[in-house]
Design a protein around this motif. Structure first.
Motif, short mmCIF file in Angstrom:
data_model
loop_
_atom_site.label_atom_id
_atom_site.label_comp_id
_atom_site.label_asym_id
_atom_site.label_seq_id
_atom_site.Cartn_x
_atom_site.Cartn_y
_atom_site.Cartn_z
N MET A 1 -3.82 12.48 22.65
CA MET A 1 -3.13 13.65 22.28
C MET A 1 -2.11 14.26 21.34
N ARG A 2 -1.89 14.43 20.44
CA ARG A 2 -0.15 14.71 19.90
C ARG A 2 0.55 16.17 20.08
N ILE A 3 1.49 16.11 20.59
CA ILE A 3 2.30 17.91 21.02
C ILE A 3 3.30 17.63 20.32
N LEU A 4 3.93 18.83 19.90
CA LEU A 4 4.95 18.89 19.24
C LEU A 4 6.09 19.97 20.23
N TYR A 25 0.84 10.88 25.71
CA TYR A 25 0.84 12.11 24.70
C TYR A 25 1.46 11.42 23.62
N ALA A 26 1.24 11.17 22.47
CA ALA A 26 2.14 11.33 21.28
C ALA A 26 3.08 12.30 21.45
N VAL A 27 4.77 12.16 21.04
CA VAL A 27 5.26 13.85 21.26
C VAL A 27 6.38 13.38 20.24
N ASP A 28 6.58 14.26 19.42
CA ASP A 28 7.58 15.02 18.43
C ASP A 28 8.09 15.44 18.74
N VAL A 29 9.19 15.72 18.21
CA VAL A 29 10.23 16.92 18.61
C VAL A 29 11.16 17.68 17.22
N ALA A 30 11.72 18.52 17.60
CA ALA A 30 12.30 19.54 16.64
C ALA A 30 13.19 20.07 17.42
N LEU A 149 -7.38 1.26 31.01
CA LEU A 149 -6.93 1.25 30.15
C LEU A 149 -5.48 1.58 29.88
N LYS A 150 -5.05 0.95 29.18
CA LYS A 150 -3.28 1.61 29.02
C LYS A 150 -3.23 3.33 28.41
N GLN A 151 -1.88 4.13 28.71
CA GLN A 151 -1.84 4.58 27.54
C GLN A 151 -2.48 5.23 26.09
N LYS A 152 -1.62 3.75 25.42
CA LYS A 152 -2.84 4.43 24.14
C LYS A 152 -3.75 4.24 24.49
N GLU A 153 -4.54 2.97 24.97
CA GLU A 153 -5.90 3.25 25.37
C GLU A 153 -6.64 4.35 25.22
N PHE A 154 -5.91 4.41 26.44
CA PHE A 154 -6.73 6.07 27.04
C PHE A 154 -6.65 7.43 25.78
N SER A 155 -5.21 7.47 25.27
CA SER A 155 -5.22 8.90 24.27
C SER A 155 -6.76 8.02 23.02
N LEU A 156 -6.48 7.14 23.02
CA LEU A 156 -7.34 6.69 22.05
C LEU A 156 -8.66 6.68 22.21
N LEU A 157 -9.40 7.10 23.48
CA LEU A 157 -10.94 7.22 23.80
C LEU A 157 -11.04 8.46 23.86
N GLU A 158 -9.94 9.44 24.45
CA GLU A 158 -10.16 10.97 24.54
C GLU A 158 -10.62 11.48 23.15
N PHE A 159 -9.92 10.96 22.44
CA PHE A 159 -9.85 11.71 20.89
C PHE A 159 -10.95 11.58 20.68
N VAL A 189 -3.84 0.71 15.05
CA VAL A 189 -5.32 1.33 14.96
C VAL A 189 -6.63 -0.11 15.19
N ASP A 190 -6.47 -0.38 14.44
CA ASP A 190 -7.60 -1.84 14.46
C ASP A 190 -7.29 -2.29 15.07
N VAL A 191 -5.90 -2.90 15.98
CA VAL A 191 -5.95 -3.54 16.78
C VAL A 191 -6.37 -2.61 18.42
N HIS A 192 -6.35 -1.95 18.98
CA HIS A 192 -6.20 -0.65 19.83
C HIS A 192 -7.95 -0.94 19.84
N ILE A 193 -8.73 -0.14 18.44
CA ILE A 193 -10.20 -0.12 18.43
C ILE A 193 -10.44 -1.25 19.31
N ASN A 194 -10.61 -2.48 18.51
CA ASN A 194 -10.51 -3.67 19.13
C ASN A 194 -10.18 -4.16 20.57
#
Length: 224
Positions: A1-4, A25-30, A149-159, A189-194
Motif C-alpha cells: 500500500m502506498r501512502i503520502l 508501506y511505500a511512502v512519499d513525502v510532500a 514474506l519480506k516486507q515488499k513481498e507482503f505488500s505485493l501479495l496484499e495488493f 516487479v518481475d523478480v518479486h513476482i517470481n
C-alpha cells in the motif's frame, strides 16, 4: 500500500516515513500543500496523512480541493490543533480521521490500517482459496502452513489479494507498492513476482499467481 505524507515539519515527516516503511508501506513525502496536491492529483495513493498548517496551501484548502475533484482518497489529518472546532472543521472539509500531535506512532499506524480497511473491506483478513493474509498481524498462511514474506513481498501479495481475480498491470503494482523514486524500467516487479511464486505456489497443486502475457498478473484460483 502506498501512502503520502503532507507535512512541513521535516523531522516529523521523516519519523512517520521511517515507521511506515518499516511496516512495509511505500511512502512519499510532500512538505507543502501545493506539492501535496500535485502528487495526489498525479500519482495513485491508498491513503494520505495531512497536516493542517501547511505552507503555500493550508491543509483544509487542500482537502476541499481534493473533495471538490471527487477524489476518494482516505485522509488522516495530523495536527497540533486539538480543539473540538478544529476537529469538526477538518472532518467537515472531508477528512476521514483526525489525530492530534504529539501522538504515539502505534496509534497512527492503527488508524492508517483502519482507513485502508474502510477503503477496501472491513475485515483484516484477505482470502483466496486456501491462501489467507491477516493485515493486522502481518501473517500469511496457505492450507494452514505459515509462509514467511519480506516486507515488499507482503505488500505485493496484499495488493494482489485486494485485486483478486482482476488483471493488474506492472504500472498498477509500481504505483501501489513502490514509492515515487522507483526505477520503472527495472525488472524488480518481475523478480518479486517470481519470489512470491516460489513461496506461494511451488509446493501446492493449485497455482494462484498467473502471468497475463503482455499485460501483467492475476491472482486467481480459476483459469484466467
Amino acid at each position: 500500500m502506498r501512502i503520502l505524507i503532507i507535512e512541513d515539519e521535516r523531522k516529523v515527516a521523516a519519523f512517520i516515513q521511517k515507521g511506515l516503511e518499516q511496516e512495509g508501506y511505500a511512502v512519499d513525502v510532500a512538505h507543502d500543500g501545493e506539492e501535496g496536491a500535485y502528487q495526489v492529483e498525479n500519482f495513485d495513493y491508498d491513503a494520505a496523512i495531512v497536516d493542517l498548517m501547511l505552507p503555500k496551501l493550508p491543509g483544509l484548502e487542500l482537502l476541499r480541493r481534493l473533495r471538490a475533484r471527487d477524489l476518494g482518497l482516505p485522509v488522516l489529518i495530523l495536527s497540533a490543533k486539538g480543539a473540538v472546532e478544529n476537529k469538526v472543521a477538518g472532518l467537515d472539509a472531508g477528512a476521514n480521521d483526525y489525530l492530534v500531535k504529539p501522538f504515539a506512532f502505534a496509534e497512527l499506524s492503527a488508524r492508517i490500517r483502519a482507513l485502508l480497511r474502510r477503503g477496501a473491506q472491513e475485515s483484516t483478513t484477505l482470502r483466496l482459496a486456501d491462501l489467507e493474509m491477516n493485515t493486522a498481524t502481518r501473517t500469511v498462511t496457505r492450507a494452514g502452513r505459515r509462509i514467511d514474506l519480506k516486507q515488499k513481498e507482503f505488500s505485493l501479495l496484499e495488493f494482489l489479494l485486494r485485486n483478486a481475480r482482476r488483471t493488474v498491470t506492472r504500472t498498477m503494482i509500481i504505483e501501489h507498492v513502490w514509492d515515487i523514486h522507483f526505477d520503472s524500467v527495472s525488472n524488480v516487479v518481475d523478480v518479486h513476482i517470481n519470489t512470491l511464486r516460489n513461496k506461494i505456489d511451488r509446493e501446492f497443486p493449485t497455482q494462484l499467481i498467473h502471468t497475463i502475457r503482455g499485460v501483467g498478473y492475476m491472482l486467481t484460483d480459476e483459469r484466467p
